[in-house]
Design an enzyme around this catalytic site. Structure first.
Site, PDB file in Angstrom:
ATOM      1  CB  SER A 282      10.439   0.334  10.630  1.00 21.99           C
ATOM      2  OG  SER A 282      11.452  -1.579  11.435  1.00 21.99           O
TER       3      SER A 282
ATOM      4  N   GLY B 117       1.256  -1.432   0.163  1.00 24.23           N
ATOM      5  CA  GLY B 117       0.374  -0.618   0.000  1.00 24.23           C
ATOM      6  C   GLY B 117       0.849   1.564   0.157  1.00 24.23           C
TER       7      GLY B 117
ATOM      8  CE1 TYR C  25       0.768   4.644   5.618  1.00 17.80           C
ATOM      9  CE2 TYR C  25       1.026   6.147   7.763  1.00 17.80           C
ATOM     10  CZ  TYR C  25       0.969   4.355   6.689  1.00 17.80           C
ATOM     11  OH  TYR C  25       2.147   3.651   6.920  1.00 17.80           O
TER      12      TYR C  25
END
Length: 275
Positions: free
Chosen positions: A175, A82, A145
């Site tokens: 991350s 996505g 988002y």
């Protein structure tokens, strides 16, 4: 990044969506021990399959029939595909809203009973950095988002209640190889800790729909993971080793969203094309 290894029995076939993305490329390597065959998918170009233990399949998540073909024959799904940044709603709609529905409907149709959903800290991004929250705190999305990831968590909850498909929704912090700013000192998730968390998410029985914050063992954290204790996730890395490097950066203004909100700059993104 340490070499991945596991004492768990590998799945026959795992599906990783978003395999061409930043985290997808990392997980392509670290997930190898967890399945005999790793099926990799993205709409973007990917490196060719390596040997018999990889399958590469281009797929547009907005294409229902293509997603159904993609999911056929897999044992579990790690849904990292996505749009991963803030964009106009119309751009997020196909991949993130329709796409997550197509993933779950394909899982239902093909009998897949475990999904790992890459949710995001932007589901709760409008909380202030001086607040501590848990998985039961009301969601406060900071962006289109973030709204799409909140919708994905609702989809996971519905498909468990209605069809018994279990999901671990991981609200990923930041991350990256290392934290890039002061906010990330609290939100950082090392690649090794991400892999540890994914192992627990894949193999822990009876998770129902569990929401867990994906974060390393940082000195200052805003997220309480007690409602995900059944996962027995024990992060081993900490952002503190990067403290001096981050503290050497210029100090942002006190009212900078990156210093105020848990979602950082996302709270100030958009509206697009509206002056």
């Amino acid at each position: 990044m340490a070499s991945a290894h596991t004492t768990q029995t590998p799945f026959n076939r795992l599906l990783l969506t978003g395999a061409a993305g930043g985290l997808g490329k990392v997980l392509r390597e670290t997930l190898r021990p967890y399945s005999h065959i790793l099926r990799l998918s993205d709409i973007a170009e990917m490196a060719p399959a390596v040997g018999d233990h990889e399958e590469v399949q281009v797929c547009d998540l907005a294409d229902k029939d293509a997603v159904h073909r993609l999911v056929e024959g897999v044992d579990a799904i790690l849904h990292f595909g996505g749009v991963s940044v803030e964009r106009p709603f119309e751009e997020i709609l196909g991949a993130n809203i329709c796409g997550v529905f197509h993933i779950y409907e394909a899982a239902r149709r093909h009998g897949v009973k475990r999904v790992i959903f890459a949710s995001s800290n932007h589901v709760i991004g409008f909380y202030k950095q001086n607040e501590t929250i848990d998985a039961h705190s009301p969601r406060r999305p900071d962006s289109y988002y973030g709204l799409s990831k909140s919708y994905g968590e609702d989809m996971a909850s519905f498909y468990f209640d209605r069809y018994g498909i279990e999901t671990v929704s991981i609200r990923i912090g930041s991350s990256f190889p290392e934290p890039q700013n002061r906010r990330m000192m609290s939100t950082w998730l090392s690649f090794d800790d991400l892999t540890r968390l994914l192992e627990r998410a894949l193999y822990t029985p009876d998770v129902g729909h569990t929401v867990v914050y994906g974060v390393s063992d940082n000195k200052t954290v805003w997220w309480d993971n007690r409602f995900a204790s059944k996962l027995d996730y024990a992060p081993k890395d900490s952002s503190e080793v990067f403290r001096a490097k981050v503290d050497a950066q210029p100090m942002p203004a006190d009212d900078d969203p990156a210093m105020v909100y848990q979602g950082g700059a996302f709270v100030a993104s958009g509206p697009f094309g509206d002056k």
